[in-house]
Scaffold this active site. Structure first.
Site, PDB file in Angstrom:
ATOM      1  N   HIS A 105      32.794 -63.842 -57.390  1.00 42.67           N
ATOM      2  CA  HIS A 105      32.889 -63.836 -58.863  1.00 42.67           C
ATOM      3  C   HIS A 105      33.155 -62.395 -59.290  1.00 42.67           C
ATOM      4  O   HIS A 105      34.139 -61.805 -58.887  1.00 42.67           O
ATOM      5  CB  HIS A 105      31.584 -64.443 -59.411  1.00 42.67           C
ATOM      6  N   HIS A 159      41.971 -68.545 -58.007  1.00 41.15           N
ATOM      7  CA  HIS A 159      41.060 -68.826 -59.111  1.00 41.15           C
ATOM      8  C   HIS A 159      40.820 -70.318 -59.177  1.00 41.15           C
ATOM      9  O   HIS A 159      41.741 -71.097 -58.915  1.00 41.15           O
ATOM     10  CB  HIS A 159      41.655 -68.326 -60.440  1.00 41.15           C
ATOM     11  N   ASP A 177      40.548 -59.426 -61.352  1.00 38.34           N
ATOM     12  CA  ASP A 177      39.915 -58.385 -60.544  1.00 38.34           C
ATOM     13  C   ASP A 177      40.889 -57.619 -59.666  1.00 38.34           C
ATOM     14  O   ASP A 177      40.535 -56.595 -59.092  1.00 38.34           O
ATOM     15  CB  ASP A 177      38.831 -59.008 -59.651  1.00 38.34           C
TER      16      ASP A 177
HETATM   17  N1  ACO Z   1      42.849 -65.555 -49.992  1.00 39.81           N
HETATM   18  C1  ACO Z   1      43.305 -66.437 -49.063  1.00 39.81           C
HETATM   19  N2  ACO Z   1      43.170 -67.773 -49.153  1.00 39.81           N
HETATM   20  C2  ACO Z   1      42.532 -68.235 -50.242  1.00 39.81           C
HETATM   21  C3  ACO Z   1      42.052 -67.396 -51.258  1.00 39.81           C
HETATM   22  C4  ACO Z   1      42.229 -66.000 -51.111  1.00 39.81           C
HETATM   23  N3  ACO Z   1      41.810 -65.149 -52.042  1.00 39.81           N
HETATM   24  N4  ACO Z   1      41.468 -68.139 -52.219  1.00 39.81           N
HETATM   25  C5  ACO Z   1      41.583 -69.411 -51.816  1.00 39.81           C
HETATM   26  N5  ACO Z   1      42.228 -69.480 -50.626  1.00 39.81           N
HETATM   27  C6  ACO Z   1      42.596 -70.683 -49.903  1.00 39.81           C
HETATM   28  C7  ACO Z   1      41.377 -71.375 -49.321  1.00 39.81           C
HETATM   29  O1  ACO Z   1      41.108 -70.905 -48.026  1.00 39.81           O
HETATM   30  C8  ACO Z   1      41.822 -72.811 -49.348  1.00 39.81           C
HETATM   31  O2  ACO Z   1      42.744 -73.002 -48.278  1.00 39.81           O
HETATM   32  P1  ACO Z   1      42.797 -74.415 -47.484  1.00 39.81           P
HETATM   33  O3  ACO Z   1      43.231 -75.423 -48.508  1.00 39.81           O
HETATM   34  O4  ACO Z   1      43.766 -74.198 -46.389  1.00 39.81           O
HETATM   35  O5  ACO Z   1      41.389 -74.658 -47.004  1.00 39.81           O
HETATM   36  C9  ACO Z   1      42.643 -72.926 -50.630  1.00 39.81           C
HETATM   37  O6  ACO Z   1      43.167 -71.601 -50.857  1.00 39.81           O
HETATM   38  C10 ACO Z   1      41.839 -73.383 -51.833  1.00 39.81           C
HETATM   39  O7  ACO Z   1      40.764 -72.466 -52.019  1.00 39.81           O
HETATM   40  P2  ACO Z   1      39.321 -72.855 -52.505  1.00 39.81           P
HETATM   41  O8  ACO Z   1      38.346 -71.941 -51.852  1.00 39.81           O
HETATM   42  O9  ACO Z   1      39.119 -74.323 -52.388  1.00 39.81           O
HETATM   43  O10 ACO Z   1      39.417 -72.523 -54.052  1.00 39.81           O
HETATM   44  P3  ACO Z   1      38.187 -72.386 -55.046  1.00 39.81           P
HETATM   45  O11 ACO Z   1      38.676 -72.833 -56.370  1.00 39.81           O
HETATM   46  O12 ACO Z   1      36.980 -73.047 -54.524  1.00 39.81           O
HETATM   47  O13 ACO Z   1      37.869 -70.813 -55.041  1.00 39.81           O
HETATM   48  C11 ACO Z   1      37.914 -68.531 -55.582  1.00 39.81           C
HETATM   49  C12 ACO Z   1      38.287 -69.955 -56.036  1.00 39.81           C
HETATM   50  C13 ACO Z   1      36.419 -68.459 -55.270  1.00 39.81           C
HETATM   51  C14 ACO Z   1      38.213 -67.564 -56.714  1.00 39.81           C
HETATM   52  C15 ACO Z   1      38.747 -68.172 -54.335  1.00 39.81           C
HETATM   53  O14 ACO Z   1      40.117 -68.225 -54.639  1.00 39.81           O
HETATM   54  C16 ACO Z   1      38.375 -66.809 -53.757  1.00 39.81           C
HETATM   55  O15 ACO Z   1      37.432 -66.708 -52.992  1.00 39.81           O
HETATM   56  N6  ACO Z   1      39.128 -65.702 -54.134  1.00 39.81           N
HETATM   57  C17 ACO Z   1      38.800 -64.394 -53.661  1.00 39.81           C
HETATM   58  C18 ACO Z   1      37.640 -63.809 -54.461  1.00 39.81           C
HETATM   59  C19 ACO Z   1      38.026 -63.442 -55.865  1.00 39.81           C
HETATM   60  O16 ACO Z   1      39.038 -62.798 -56.107  1.00 39.81           O
HETATM   61  N7  ACO Z   1      37.179 -63.831 -56.810  1.00 39.81           N
HETATM   62  C20 ACO Z   1      37.365 -63.503 -58.210  1.00 39.81           C
HETATM   63  C21 ACO Z   1      37.640 -64.727 -59.009  1.00 39.81           C
HETATM   64  S1  ACO Z   1      37.979 -64.269 -60.680  1.00 39.81           S
HETATM   65  C22 ACO Z   1      36.458 -63.965 -61.327  1.00 39.81           C
HETATM   66  O17 ACO Z   1      35.466 -64.489 -60.956  1.00 39.81           O
HETATM   67  C23 ACO Z   1      36.403 -63.001 -62.354  1.00 39.81           C
END
Ligand code: ACO
Length: 435
Positions: A268, A307, A363
């Site tokens: 987050h 996201h 971010d």
């Molecule tokens: N890098 C690489 N792969 C990713 C990323 C990433 N940043 N984010 C998601 N994926 C992939 C997952 O591995 C998954 O792949 P799969 O389908 O092969 O298993 C797919 O994309 C879907 O991802 P989920 O984790 O199901 O997406 P979710 O909606 O649950 O998560 C989140 C969203 C937590 C923001 C995620 O994208 C993440 O961890 N990003 C990195 C951390 C980040 O930047 N957080 C800030 C968010 S903005 C905020 O809070 C202000």
């Protein structure tokens, strides 16, 4: 039969049910009537991580993740970032309308008047370890304010609520700045009521021995814009924490401490700090393709990408990129920007990221600006918490005024043991102490 209904046939019983659809939702409690027999508890939805569950009706923030739209109270984020100050936007979030000139004057006066914190709170902060993470200090200090203002527990009194809201908006930058100065070993700087909200924060952070600190206006405006962009984001993890803790009728300081704790995690608000560490790890533009390859092999995540809601470009990231250019005209270009731009370019052309709709989020660039402004990475999430306080409080107030809301208490699907009995030889309990 009206069209806005859903008909469900339960194949276990061959019974049919018609549920009303309102605002694109069915009520989960309407599923409860779907039973196999009198002893059946009734059907529930199973939705870990609230992927498809609306927990409230809200009139605060609108996001269209597919079209990359973010609006506070109906105003586009681009419009607010260009034409308003953070305090005006905070007023908008909390009251539903932008302030009139008179309301603005009164609001700014009240927030300015309440920026001081009790000396006991200042002393409390000074007792943390010198290397304590400022986010841990902020969370603790927010909770500690609950002891300074015990009347805050009167959450059903609108005037009392309003007072605590003013205090929290006013004091969060002060607590944030104190935590920062403490981590550097510098004496704290008291608030200066001659300054604007953002300038006062900069003064508390960076004033040294000069008689009067003068904030660079470009930097002050950039920080104000960053505050506007971070002020609310509907039912995100920390807003949900604020609502969840608040639903038990805990006071707003304790609820805000819960929300700030949720914000601290790297998935987050902690992501901006993690982005900087990732860019450090990459080190050079030439290493970007190799780093992306590792991510695609499942070795970590590209921080600042992806996201839950945006499946198109995060509109905040676009504004931040422009703000970064303004800041770099003053500070000089942060070399990490080149790595970030190269990373973004590679990722946006790669099938892995395209197919998963992974775009830079707010971010991705904010940390680079914060670093250029002179902040250490462990301060980044604190900088997120300051403006998000306005959103948390708007969500909290909406929760308390919503007659449909009750204590937040999800159900579970129990998959553990059936009833069993303890079977073991009788033993006396004794602690063995080695001397
Ligand atoms: N890098 C690489 N792969 C990713 C990323 C990433 N940043 N984010 C998601 N994926 C992939 C997952 O591995 C998954 O792949 P799969 O389908 O092969 O298993 C797919 O994309 C879907 O991802 P989920 O984790 O199901 O997406 P979710 O909606 O649950 O998560 C989140 C969203 C937590 C923001 C995620 O994208 C993440 O961890 N990003 C990195 C951390 C980040 O930047 N957080 C800030 C968010 S903005 C905020 O809070 C202000």
């Amino acid at each position: 039969m009206a069209n806005d209904t859903l008909t469900i046939i339960d194949n276990r019983t061959n019974r049919s049910y018609t549920l009303p659809i309102e605002h694109g939702t069915i009520r989960s409690m309407d599923l409860r009537q779907i039973k196999t027999g009198p002893d059946d508890f009734g059907l529930m939805g199973y939705d870990p991580a609230f992927m498809n569950t609306a927990s409230c009706h809200s009139r605060i923030t609108f996001i269209d993740g597919d079209r990359g739209i973010l609006r506070y109270r109906g105003y586009n984020i681009e419009d607010l970032a260009e034409n308003c100050t953070f305090l005006e936007v905070a007023y908008l979030l909390l009251n539903g309308e932008l302030p009139t000139p008179e309301q603005r004057q009164e609001w700014v006066k009240q927030v300015t008047f309440h920026t001081m914190v009790h000396e006991g709170t200042r002393s409390f902060i000074s007792h943390f370890r010198h290397d304590a993470h400022p986010m841990g200090i902020l969370v603790s200090a927010l909770a500690a304010l609950s002891t300074v203002y015990p009347e805050a527990k009167n959450i059903s009194d609108p005037e009392c609520r309003r007072m605590q809201i003013v205090r929290l908006i006013a004091k969060t930058p002060t607590l944030a700045a104190y935590s920062y100065r403490h981590s550097l070993g510098y004496p704290i700087v008291y608030p200066d009521n001659d300054l604007s909200y953002t300038e006062n924060f900069m003064n508390m952070l960076w004033k040294m021995v000069e008689p009067k600190y003068v904030a660079n206006p470009v930097m002050a405006r950039a920080l104000d814009v960053l505050f506007i962009l971070h002020a609310d984001h509907e039912q995100n993890c920390s807003a949900n924490a604020m609502r969840s803790v608040g639903s038990s009728q805990a006071d707003p300081y304790l609820s805000a401490a819960g929300a700030a704790s949720a914000l601290a995690g790297p998935l987050h608000g902690g992501a901006n700090e993690a982005v900087l560490r990732m860019l450090d790890e990459i080190g050079d533009v030439r290493n970007v393709p190799e780093y992306v390859k590792r991510i695609k092999e499942g070795k970590g995540k590209l921080m600042g990408f992806g996201h839950r809601v945006y499946k198109n470009y995060d509109p905040r990231a676009r504004i931040i990129k422009q703000t970064a250019e303004d800041v770099f005209k003053v500070t000089g270009r942060n070399p990490k920007l080149d790595i970030a731009i190269a990373l973004e370019r590679v990722a946006l052309e790669d099938e892995y990221f395209i197919s998963r709709k992974l775009y830079p989020n707010v971010d991705f660039y904010s940390g680079i600006i914060y670093q250029a402004m002179g902040f250490k990475p462990d301060m980044f999430t604190v900088l997120f918490a300051i403006p998000r306080m306005a959103g948390w409080l708007a969500q909290w107030q909406e929760l308390l005024e919503d007659r449909e809301q009750k204590i937040a208490r999800p159900r579970q699907v129990y998959l553990g043991h059936e009833l069993r009995k303890v079977e073991k030889p009788r033993q006396t309990e004794r602690a063995f102490v080695t001397r």
